[in-house]
Scaffold this active site. Structure first.
Site, mmCIF file in Angstrom:
data_model
loop_
_atom_site.group_PDB
_atom_site.id
_atom_site.type_symbol
_atom_site.label_atom_id
_atom_site.label_comp_id
_atom_site.label_asym_id
_atom_site.label_seq_id
_atom_site.Cartn_x
_atom_site.Cartn_y
_atom_site.Cartn_z
ATOM 1 N N PRO A 112 -45.923 19.657 -93.026
ATOM 2 C CA PRO A 112 -46.930 18.829 -92.344
ATOM 3 C C PRO A 112 -47.330 17.544 -93.078
ATOM 4 O O PRO A 112 -48.464 17.378 -93.525
ATOM 5 C CB PRO A 112 -48.114 19.791 -92.214
ATOM 6 C CG PRO A 112 -47.995 20.676 -93.413
ATOM 7 C CD PRO A 112 -46.523 20.854 -93.642
ATOM 8 N N CYS A 113 -46.378 16.615 -93.164
ATOM 9 C CA CYS A 113 -46.674 15.340 -93.824
ATOM 10 C C CYS A 113 -47.710 14.533 -93.046
ATOM 11 O O CYS A 113 -48.324 13.617 -93.600
ATOM 12 C CB CYS A 113 -45.392 14.541 -94.025
ATOM 13 S SG CYS A 113 -44.486 14.177 -92.517
#
Length: 283
Positions: free
Chosen positions: A247-248
């Site tokens: 989850p950048c």
């Protein structure tokens, strides 16, 4: 709450509504203004939006404020301080499920996928169409697409895996897709990615950020024990090959502003707003 239907038309309507909210959030537009902009009735927009996000457009608007973002950064920092080791071998968590992340060996890295078979499909997600690809060891890529066609998908994969054999397998990848968006607690997801040791460490740290959580590039650098490497961390975040699962999108600027995103800032807002809705709807 009704189960959302993920299709291109719904995505387009939601994306347009959220873009309007994002661009005008300082004016706090009401439901009528948003409905006029997307050419829907207030009733239909409220129903569609709540079905998709889990919260109303009004509550969603609150998640776009700088104050909300800064509060989430502080809350997430407290959680990450308790996480412990995020080294090269630690597991990650996603939606309360374990996700294993395996790194390609240095030899495999240099070989550019030579000898690997990569199967892929194009699927519709709550955040637009995506290319989903995997090797026998796990998911290697999830790219959101503006042009969801086979030529675009193969171009993206060939750029990253020039030596691999690419196999279009829409039906075979459908099961993998369902496991992402309809998680099964008894079947953890496996990711198999190509990156430097530093990139892998950053991606593992990203997996520690909880659903609805936010951190900064500086904060992420601190988590991996490299407090002066915020710029390098930002570069590693931008090279993430597996969108959503790693989850950048949960990394923003210290000011509370969203910052850039590999697959577009509008999509980043979609992702963060949807996650805010999932966590707020549980309260």
């Amino acid at each position: 709450m009704e189960t959302a239907t993920y299709d291109d038309e719904t995505y387009g309507q939601i994306a347009e509504a959220i873009a309007f909210l994002r661009q005008n959030h300082l004016d706090q537009p009401d439901l009528a203004a948003v409905a006029r902009h997307v050419h829907l009735s207030e009733y239909h927009l409220q129903r569609l939006f709540t079905q998709w996000a889990g919260i109303s457009p009004k509550r969603f608007l609150q998640s776009l404020t700088v104050d909300y973002a800064k509060a989430k950064i502080a809350e997430t920092k407290s959680l990450l301080d308790l996480t412990g080791d995020v080294g090269l071998s630690s597991p990650g968590r996603l939606h309360d499920l374990f996700v294993t992340l395996e790194a390609m060996s240095p030899g495999e890295f240099k070989a550019g996928g030579a000898g690997l078979e990569i199967r892929y499909g194009i699927h519709t997600t709550p955040f637009g169409p995506c290319l989903l690809a995997k090797t026998t060891r796990g998911i290697c890529n999830l790219h959101f697409l503006e042009t969801p066609d086979r030529a675009t998908a193969e171009h993206l994969l060939r750029a990253e895996w020039p030596g691999a054999t690419l196999v279009a397998d829409q039906s075979g990848m459908a099961g993998e897709y369902r496991r992402i968006f309809t998680p099964d607690p008894d079947r953890p997801l496996a990711l198999a990615v190509k990156g430097t040791n530093f990139q892998i460490q950053v991606w593992r740290a990203l997996l520690q950020i909880p659903l609805g959580g936010l951190t900064t590039y500086q904060g992420l650098a601190g988590v991996i024990g490299r407090p002066t490497a915020a710029r390098a961390v930002g570069n590693a975040v931008g090279r993430n090959p597996v969108g959503y699962l790693i989850p950048c999108h949960r990394v923003i600027r210290a000011s509370g502003e969203g910052g850039g995103y590999r697959w577009g800032t509008a999509r980043k807002t979609l992702l963060l707003g949807w996650e805010a809705g999932q966590t707020q709807s549980r309260i």
